[in-house]
Design an enzyme around this catalytic site. Structure first.
Site, PDB file in Angstrom:
ATOM      1  N   CYS A 188      -5.274  12.932  13.182  1.00 32.22           N
ATOM      2  CA  CYS A 188      -5.866  11.608  13.005  1.00 32.22           C
ATOM      3  C   CYS A 188      -5.764  10.851  14.315  1.00 32.22           C
ATOM      4  O   CYS A 188      -5.189  11.343  15.291  1.00 32.22           O
ATOM      5  CB  CYS A 188      -5.231  10.857  11.844  1.00 32.22           C
ATOM      6  SG  CYS A 188      -3.716  10.053  12.227  1.00 32.22           S
ATOM      7  N   ASP A 193       4.344   0.710  12.293  1.00 35.15           N
ATOM      8  CA  ASP A 193       3.171   0.057  11.702  1.00 35.15           C
ATOM      9  C   ASP A 193       3.018  -1.398  12.144  1.00 35.15           C
ATOM     10  O   ASP A 193       2.030  -2.051  11.788  1.00 35.15           O
ATOM     11  CB  ASP A 193       3.232   0.123  10.165  1.00 35.15           C
ATOM     12  CG  ASP A 193       2.866   1.511   9.642  1.00 35.15           C
ATOM     13  OD1 ASP A 193       2.421   2.354  10.438  1.00 35.15           O
ATOM     14  OD2 ASP A 193       3.019   1.747   8.423  1.00 35.15           O
ATOM     15  N   ARG A 223      -8.701  -0.386   4.445  1.00 35.36           N
ATOM     16  CA  ARG A 223      -7.760   0.596   3.894  1.00 35.36           C
ATOM     17  C   ARG A 223      -6.407  -0.055   3.599  1.00 35.36           C
ATOM     18  O   ARG A 223      -5.683   0.402   2.717  1.00 35.36           O
ATOM     19  CB  ARG A 223      -7.536   1.740   4.892  1.00 35.36           C
ATOM     20  CG  ARG A 223      -8.737   2.629   5.088  1.00 35.36           C
ATOM     21  CD  ARG A 223      -8.355   3.816   5.931  1.00 35.36           C
ATOM     22  NE  ARG A 223      -7.106   4.369   5.456  1.00 35.36           N
ATOM     23  CZ  ARG A 223      -6.162   4.895   6.224  1.00 35.36           C
ATOM     24  NH1 ARG A 223      -6.312   4.967   7.517  1.00 35.36           N
ATOM     25  NH2 ARG A 223      -5.049   5.357   5.707  1.00 35.36           N
ATOM     26  N   ARG A 228      -4.682  10.576   4.555  1.00 42.17           N
ATOM     27  CA  ARG A 228      -3.673  11.616   4.733  1.00 42.17           C
ATOM     28  C   ARG A 228      -2.622  11.615   3.624  1.00 42.17           C
ATOM     29  O   ARG A 228      -2.034  12.648   3.317  1.00 42.17           O
ATOM     30  CB  ARG A 228      -2.965  11.413   6.075  1.00 42.17           C
ATOM     31  CG  ARG A 228      -3.865  11.533   7.267  1.00 42.17           C
ATOM     32  CD  ARG A 228      -3.045  11.423   8.507  1.00 42.17           C
ATOM     33  NE  ARG A 228      -1.921  12.339   8.434  1.00 42.17           N
ATOM     34  CZ  ARG A 228      -1.982  13.620   8.734  1.00 42.17           C
ATOM     35  NH1 ARG A 228      -3.085  14.154   9.145  1.00 42.17           N
ATOM     36  NH2 ARG A 228      -0.901  14.377   8.625  1.00 42.17           N
ATOM     37  N   LYS A 266       0.848  -1.209   0.000  1.00 38.17           N
ATOM     38  CA  LYS A 266       0.000   0.000   0.000  1.00 38.17           C
ATOM     39  C   LYS A 266       0.876   1.250   0.000  1.00 38.17           C
ATOM     40  O   LYS A 266       0.681   2.151  -0.799  1.00 38.17           O
ATOM     41  CB  LYS A 266      -0.895  -0.001   1.241  1.00 38.17           C
ATOM     42  CG  LYS A 266      -1.576   1.333   1.497  1.00 38.17           C
ATOM     43  CD  LYS A 266      -2.520   1.292   2.663  1.00 38.17           C
ATOM     44  CE  LYS A 266      -1.936   1.680   3.992  1.00 38.17           C
ATOM     45  NZ  LYS A 266      -1.565   3.103   4.129  1.00 38.17           N
ATOM     46  N   ASN A 267       1.864   1.269   0.892  1.00 36.78           N
ATOM     47  CA  ASN A 267       2.640   2.508   1.054  1.00 36.78           C
ATOM     48  C   ASN A 267       3.641   2.752  -0.075  1.00 36.78           C
ATOM     49  O   ASN A 267       4.243   3.826  -0.139  1.00 36.78           O
ATOM     50  CB  ASN A 267       3.343   2.518   2.420  1.00 36.78           C
ATOM     51  CG  ASN A 267       2.363   2.804   3.541  1.00 36.78           C
ATOM     52  OD1 ASN A 267       1.195   3.104   3.292  1.00 36.78           O
ATOM     53  ND2 ASN A 267       2.819   2.702   4.786  1.00 36.78           N
ATOM     54  N   ARG A 291       0.112  14.677  13.583  1.00 35.43           N
ATOM     55  CA  ARG A 291       0.641  14.494  12.234  1.00 35.43           C
ATOM     56  C   ARG A 291       0.724  15.782  11.398  1.00 35.43           C
ATOM     57  O   ARG A 291       0.033  15.928  10.389  1.00 35.43           O
ATOM     58  CB  ARG A 291      -0.151  13.404  11.504  1.00 35.43           C
ATOM     59  CG  ARG A 291      -0.112  12.102  12.264  1.00 35.43           C
ATOM     60  CD  ARG A 291      -0.746  10.980  11.533  1.00 35.43           C
ATOM     61  NE  ARG A 291       0.100  10.399  10.507  1.00 35.43           N
ATOM     62  CZ  ARG A 291      -0.242   9.324   9.803  1.00 35.43           C
ATOM     63  NH1 ARG A 291      -1.378   8.734  10.005  1.00 35.43           N
ATOM     64  NH2 ARG A 291       0.572   8.844   8.893  1.00 35.43           N
ATOM     65  N   ILE A 322       7.395   7.024  17.335  1.00 37.29           N
ATOM     66  CA  ILE A 322       7.093   7.791  16.123  1.00 37.29           C
ATOM     67  C   ILE A 322       5.815   8.627  16.278  1.00 37.29           C
ATOM     68  O   ILE A 322       5.814   9.810  15.960  1.00 37.29           O
ATOM     69  CB  ILE A 322       6.954   6.846  14.894  1.00 37.29           C
ATOM     70  CG1 ILE A 322       8.217   5.988  14.734  1.00 37.29           C
ATOM     71  CG2 ILE A 322       6.666   7.642  13.619  1.00 37.29           C
ATOM     72  CD1 ILE A 322       9.470   6.735  14.372  1.00 37.29           C
TER      73      ILE A 322
END
Ligand code: UD1
Length: 419
Positions: free
Chosen positions: A117, A306, A398, A93, A22-23, A122, A328
């Site tokens: 979020c 993540d 998502r 985002r 996804k990223n 962020r 993070i």
């Protein structure tokens, strides 16, 4: 709204295939704005974030076709509306990644501010500061960023903080800037490697790929190309944890172990036997319960934020105690109260979860809050005694392609139902 209902206690076994990242897919799709021809992308996952990206690009005048072989044909070469609207940006985002490419190609962009979020505030100051350094004028009003630049000019830019999407936005902007840009303290995530490799195939001149110092020599045009997106290391990591938490044994084909070292090290420390080939990862718990492992999140190649929530679920039922420190995002703990409702012994002290492994969790009715927190609730549900119901599954959709289908293939008892 969809719910997932899980009957816990099944030991996961079998083989599944990793989906595309996804990223990686998101910035690569946005990089199509820079090209003078279409991109043909293989291995993009079927996720709601990908649909949101395509809707955003279509709103701007792009065209796309999902080919019969699964490839995604995207032509964003002639945009007619240089606006990323609030209605779509608020749901994803990563839409901020329209800013750098639009500005570089068309000299202007209007992009909605993404807002806060569930996992933290962020901010996007690093994106805006670096674009200003490349020569853009930026005004923020009425919830939108208005950016303009007659031309972007290459510069040495030092990021005060390591940011994945800020690095990606500025790489994309710099590809069409005049002269050379050097980015210091860039993020080194594999998804940036993937984006940079795709951009170079399109004709960009990026060197230092995989390091924190990237040199980008501006070029006049970028071309459309065909490119295959890398596998999703977070998806793969999540399924490996699913096997570990249920004392199971699974193989994930299409996975690339070299981008997952910190995750695989922690799984090994938890007692898993890991076997790696050049195209697969096998995890075998040999029927044993996992051991507790300390987690300390950081930028790549350190342990990814993540995967923090998934390892919190694993540690909840592990032998022993541990600490899980999130470095993070300031508020990435939405899964903690829900896991506690299932019987986990977790205490939040500042940015650290103190975790004492319990013998078992019990099924409960849970609410998913953000993407990875939701994944950790699914993992807890797989090992809990009895039934777990998870509401607001759209968070999972998502980032996880057909999650219940993949888990069913591994022997989980999981159903998606509609209210
Ligand atoms: C990306 C990933 C997300 C992952 C995160 C960290 C995508 C689409 N998303 O998000 O899955 O969890 O990296 O690996 O790739 N920050 C600032 N100012 C900025 C930008 C960031 O202060 O302008 C801070 C953030 O608040 C955070 C830290 O920097 O504390 C890292 O965030 P960042 O790497 O930017 O995360 P994203 O790129 O949004």
């Amino acid at each position: 709204m969809n719910k997932l209902i899980i009957q816990g206690g099944k030991i996961l076994k079998g083989t599944i295939k990793a989906s595309g990242s996804k990223n990686s897919s998101l910035p690569i799709l946005f990089s199509s704005i820079l090209a003078d021809g279409p991109l043909i992308l293989n291995n993009t996952p079927h996720l709601s974030d990908i649909s949101t990206t395509l809707r955003l690009l279509m709103d701007m005048g792009a065209e796309f076709i999902l080919e019969s072989d699964g490839a995604l044909f995207v032509d964003s070469s002639k945009l007619t509306n240089l606006v990323a609207d609030y209605d779509l940006v608020k749901t994803m985002r990563a839409s901020i990644l329209t800013l750098g490419p639009m500005l570089a190609k068309y000299g202007e962009a209007k992009v909605s501010l993404p807002g806060g979020c569930a996992i933290g505030s962020r901010p996007i100051n690093l994106h805006l500061q670096a674009l200003k350094e490349l020569g853009a004028t930026i005004e923020v009003k009425n919830g939108y960023i208005f950016a303009k630049a007659k031309k972007l000019v290459g510069k040495n830019i030092y990021f005060d903080q390591v940011s994945v999407t800020a690095t990606e936005n500025i790489i994309m902007a710099a590809t069409l800037a005049e002269g050379t840009t050097i980015l210091y303290n860039s993020a080194k995530e594999p998804e940036i490697y993937d984006l940079s490799t795709c951009l170079n195939k399109m004709g960009a001149k990026i060197s230092g790929i995989g390091t924190s110092t990237l040199t980008i020599e501006g070029v006049k045009h970028l071309n459309g190309v065909q490119y295959s997106v890398c596998p999703d290391r977070i998806e793969v990591g999540t399924y490996l944890v699913a096997a570990a938490i249920t004392k199971g044994s699974i193989t994930v084909n299409g996975a690339k172990a070299e981008s997952m070292k910190s995750i695989l090290e922690k799984l090994t420390e938890a007692g898993a036997e890991i076997t790696i080939t050049n195209n697969s990862i096998k995890l075998d718990m040999k029927g044993k319960k996992p051991k507790a492992v300390n987690i300390d999140t950081g930028t790549y190649p350190n342990f990814p934020t993540d995967m923090q929530a998934q390892f919190t679920a694993l540690n909840s039922i592990a032998d022993g105690s541990c600490s899980i420190t999130e470095n993070i995002f300031e508020n990435r703990f939405m899964h903690v109260p829900e896991l506690v409702r299932m019987g986990a012994d977790l205490t939040l002290e500042g940015n650290t979860i103190v975790c004492k492994g319990v013998k078992s969790l019990t099924g409960a009715h849970l609410i998913a809050s953000d993407l990875r927190a939701s994944a950790s609730l699914v993992l807890a549900g797989l090992v809990a005694e009895g039934e777990t119901t998870i509401d607001r599954v759209y968070h999972l959709d998502r980032g996880y392609e057909t999650i219940e289908e993949k888990l069913k293939l591994l022997g989980a008892q999981i159903e998606r139902v509609q209210d």
